[in-house]
Design a protein around this motif. Sequence first.
Motif, short mmCIF file in Angstrom:
data_model
loop_
_atom_site.label_atom_id
_atom_site.label_comp_id
_atom_site.label_asym_id
_atom_site.label_seq_id
_atom_site.Cartn_x
_atom_site.Cartn_y
_atom_site.Cartn_z
N GLU A 51 0.83 -1.22 0.00
CA GLU A 51 0.00 0.00 0.00
C GLU A 51 0.87 1.27 0.00
O GLU A 51 0.50 2.26 -0.63
CB GLU A 51 -0.99 -0.04 1.17
CG GLU A 51 -2.09 -1.07 0.88
CD GLU A 51 -3.01 -1.37 2.05
OE1 GLU A 51 -4.09 -1.94 1.80
OE2 GLU A 51 -2.65 -1.09 3.22
N GLU A 52 2.00 1.22 0.69
CA GLU A 52 2.90 2.39 0.68
C GLU A 52 3.47 2.60 -0.73
O GLU A 52 3.61 3.74 -1.17
CB GLU A 52 4.05 2.25 1.70
CG GLU A 52 3.66 1.93 3.14
CD GLU A 52 2.70 2.89 3.82
OE1 GLU A 52 2.16 3.79 3.19
OE2 GLU A 52 2.50 2.72 5.05
N ILE A 53 3.75 1.50 -1.43
CA ILE A 53 4.21 1.61 -2.83
C ILE A 53 3.12 2.25 -3.67
O ILE A 53 3.39 3.12 -4.51
CB ILE A 53 4.58 0.21 -3.41
CG1 ILE A 53 5.81 -0.37 -2.71
CG2 ILE A 53 4.78 0.30 -4.93
CD1 ILE A 53 7.13 0.28 -3.07
N GLN A 54 1.88 1.85 -3.44
CA GLN A 54 0.75 2.44 -4.16
C GLN A 54 0.65 3.95 -3.89
O GLN A 54 0.40 4.73 -4.79
CB GLN A 54 -0.56 1.71 -3.73
CG GLN A 54 -1.71 1.92 -4.66
CD GLN A 54 -1.40 1.50 -6.10
OE1 GLN A 54 -1.00 0.38 -6.35
NE2 GLN A 54 -1.56 2.42 -7.03
N HIS A 55 0.86 4.33 -2.62
CA HIS A 55 0.84 5.76 -2.27
C HIS A 55 1.95 6.50 -3.02
O HIS A 55 1.74 7.61 -3.50
CB HIS A 55 1.03 5.97 -0.76
CG HIS A 55 -0.06 5.35 0.07
ND1 HIS A 55 0.07 5.16 1.42
CD2 HIS A 55 -1.27 4.87 -0.29
CE1 HIS A 55 -1.04 4.59 1.88
NE2 HIS A 55 -1.87 4.40 0.86
N ALA A 56 3.12 5.86 -3.09
CA ALA A 56 4.25 6.48 -3.80
C ALA A 56 3.91 6.67 -5.28
O ALA A 56 4.18 7.73 -5.86
CB ALA A 56 5.51 5.62 -3.64
N LEU A 57 3.29 5.67 -5.88
CA LEU A 57 2.90 5.78 -7.30
C LEU A 57 1.92 6.93 -7.50
O LEU A 57 2.03 7.71 -8.44
CB LEU A 57 2.26 4.46 -7.77
CG LEU A 57 3.22 3.27 -7.94
CD1 LEU A 57 2.44 1.97 -8.08
CD2 LEU A 57 4.12 3.48 -9.15
N THR A 58 0.94 7.03 -6.59
CA THR A 58 -0.06 8.10 -6.69
C THR A 58 0.59 9.47 -6.54
O THR A 58 0.34 10.39 -7.33
CB THR A 58 -1.14 7.92 -5.59
OG1 THR A 58 -1.75 6.63 -5.77
CG2 THR A 58 -2.20 9.01 -5.64
N LEU A 59 1.45 9.62 -5.51
CA LEU A 59 2.10 10.91 -5.27
C LEU A 59 2.99 11.30 -6.44
O LEU A 59 2.99 12.46 -6.87
CB LEU A 59 2.93 10.87 -3.98
CG LEU A 59 2.17 10.83 -2.66
CD1 LEU A 59 3.15 10.77 -1.49
CD2 LEU A 59 1.24 12.03 -2.50
N ALA A 60 3.74 10.34 -6.99
CA ALA A 60 4.65 10.65 -8.11
C ALA A 60 3.83 11.15 -9.31
O ALA A 60 4.22 12.14 -9.94
CB ALA A 60 5.46 9.41 -8.48
N ASP A 61 2.71 10.50 -9.59
CA ASP A 61 1.85 10.95 -10.70
C ASP A 61 1.30 12.35 -10.44
O ASP A 61 1.22 13.18 -11.34
CB ASP A 61 0.67 9.99 -10.90
CG ASP A 61 1.06 8.76 -11.71
OD1 ASP A 61 2.13 8.80 -12.38
OD2 ASP A 61 0.31 7.77 -11.69
N GLN A 62 0.87 12.60 -9.21
CA GLN A 62 0.30 13.90 -8.87
C GLN A 62 1.36 15.02 -8.96
O GLN A 62 1.06 16.12 -9.41
CB GLN A 62 -0.32 13.87 -7.47
CG GLN A 62 -1.58 13.00 -7.37
CD GLN A 62 -2.76 13.60 -8.13
OE1 GLN A 62 -2.98 14.80 -8.11
NE2 GLN A 62 -3.52 12.75 -8.81
#
Length: 140
Positions: A51-62
């Motif tokens: 889930e932390e990896i998923q958060h990182a993916l979301t933040l990087a895209d944003q």
Amino acid sequence: MDITKTELIELLNKDLALEYSAAIQYIQHAAVMSGAQFGNIIKELKIHATEEIQHALTLADQIDFLEGVPTIDVGKIYTSHDNIEMLKQDLNGEDNAIKRYKERVEQAEELKEFALAQQLRNILAMEQEHAMDLKQALGK
Ligand SMILES: [Fe+2]
Ligand SMILES: [Fe+2]
């Protein structure tokens, strides 16, 4: 408390670095933790890692959407030879994340970045779940 887009990008990059480190910390803790009574929380830690990896993916895209450059810096990682100490380190990271994302939601809204604010709310809700899992395992 007027925030600029540039300042928000900088703060989101600090969040991103801390998502990377949270994922690494969870992977390491889940691997080294042992003991039958820790079986359930070890499974949870592995879920938290993804889930932390998923958060990182979301933040990087944003960050990219805001025309910033997503960082490759990684935050500080904590570990211990003691299971309870590791869980406390993880909870500390989650408490810190909750505090940061509450601020970040407000800042995103201040800049009328409502889609970002929504993504941050989703991340915040998940960090609260992570903190609850850890508190339960710590008997808090
Ligand atoms: Fe996270
Ligand atoms: Fe988390």
